[in-house]
Scaffold this motif. Structure first.
Motif, short mmCIF file in Angstrom:
data_model
loop_
_atom_site.label_atom_id
_atom_site.label_comp_id
_atom_site.label_asym_id
_atom_site.label_seq_id
_atom_site.Cartn_x
_atom_site.Cartn_y
_atom_site.Cartn_z
N HIS A 215 16.85 -45.45 -32.99
CA HIS A 215 18.02 -45.33 -33.85
C HIS A 215 19.17 -44.67 -33.11
O HIS A 215 18.98 -43.72 -32.35
N HIS B 268 19.78 -49.83 -35.07
CA HIS B 268 18.36 -49.63 -34.87
C HIS B 268 17.83 -50.71 -33.93
O HIS B 268 18.39 -51.81 -33.84
N ARG C 52 17.73 -49.46 -44.45
CA ARG C 52 17.47 -49.31 -43.01
C ARG C 52 16.01 -49.68 -42.74
O ARG C 52 15.19 -49.72 -43.66
#
Length: 315
Positions: free
Chosen positions: A117, A205, A58
């Motif tokens: 997010h 995201h 991520r």
């Protein structure tokens, strides 16, 4: 040439055996010592900022380098960089690269780097993961930490809804597109660029870059999308403080332009950085020469497992 909030960028590529991230390309401007150090490095899983983004699957934002996992703190500080974000890019569940973008605050000039997010297991909204706001933006940071953005609402919410980059020229004048407009005006933040960023999981995201006109995000920002026939890239947006603002000119790049960083980014799903952008084919070369850009950063935007557009940053 004036300073920019985005200072440099670099791309890290998985090694042939998949055990390391190796230096792929970079645009560092006058930060020659930092560039020399970076080009000699590699990262294992969890090592440094690129390795942490690889391991966690991520985006990872560092609001400061001191006391963090970052390994080049002294060189970054000397180069005027004080925060960064690492964005892992995936195509068909395969890591293609990790893009690291470095930013730097300048005294008396506003700039902010944010990571938003959406985790569907927790909320239907998008919330702030972290941000680097610099001095004088305490109120803006405080409201950002408390903000919940439904899909399609606010700058990050729009990028999430559309699955594409969103640029806003005047944040305080766009309360419908930017919910924190009053606080942005008080902090001196004027321009905003939000780019969707993927992860190894199903959550979404968005990275947001915010800055003033006196400290531009980049010397020029462009968005390019493939046409319906998948035969060329078409420029759908261009903005430059040095070129008088927004450009309405039409520009195309055939996908057969093998020397184009933008075409390579689209076709490979890997960011491409050209540190001599005057060599680019077509209009990007003219734009780079016109503003004296030292690097062109071509960022593929991946959405629903496909590259849907390319964002070009001229540094």
């Amino acid at each position: 040439m004036s300073a920019t909030f985005i200072k440099a960028a670099e791309v890290w590529i998985p090694s042939a055996d998949g055990t390391l991230l190796e230096f792929g390309c970079g645009g560092f401007g006058p930060a020659r010592s930092f560039a020399t150090i970076s080009r000699s490095m590699c990262f294992g899983r969890g090592e440094g900022l690129p390795g942490r983004a690889w391991e966690e699957g991520r985006p990872v934002l560092l609001r400061q380098f001191e006391g963090s996992i970052f390994q080049r703190t002294a060189a970054a500080r000397t180069a005027g960089m004080d925060c960064a974000i690492a964005l892992p890019l995936y195509l068909h569940d395969r890591l293609t690269s990790v893009l690291v973008v470095f930013c730097g605050h300048v005294p008396g000039q506003a700039g902010a780097l944010e990571l938003w997010h959406h985790d569907p297991r927790i909320t239907t909204d998008m919330t702030l993961v972290d941000g680097a706001y610099g001095p004088g933006a305490q109120a803006f940071e405080a409201i950002s930490q408390e903000t919940y953005l439904p899909r399609g609402v606010g700058l990050p919410g729009l990028a999430w809804q559309r699955g594409e980059a969103v640029f806003v020229e005047d944040l305080p004048a766009a309360p419908g597109r930017f919910l924190r407009s009053e606080e942005a005006a008080a902090a001196g933040l004027l321009r905003g660029l939000a780019i969707p960023a993927g992860s190894r999981l199903a959550d979404r995201h968005v990275v947001a870059f915010l800055a003033s006109a006196r400290l531009p995000l980049a010397h020029r920002i462009e968005r390019w999308v493939p046409d319906a026939a998948q035969s060329e890239l078409r420029r759908v947006e261009a903005f430059s403080e040095l070129h008088g603002g927004r450009s309405s000119g039409i520009a195309q790049l055939p996908l057969s332009s093998t020397g184009s960083s933008l075409v390579k980014a689209l076709q490979r799903g890997v960011p491409v950085i050209n540190d001599f952008p005057a060599d680019e084919p077509g209009s990007p070369a003219a734009a780079a020469v016109g503003i004296g850009a030292t690097a062109l950063v071509a960022i593929p935007v991946v959405w629903e497992d496909a590259v849907v557009e390319v964002v070009a940053l001229y540094l």
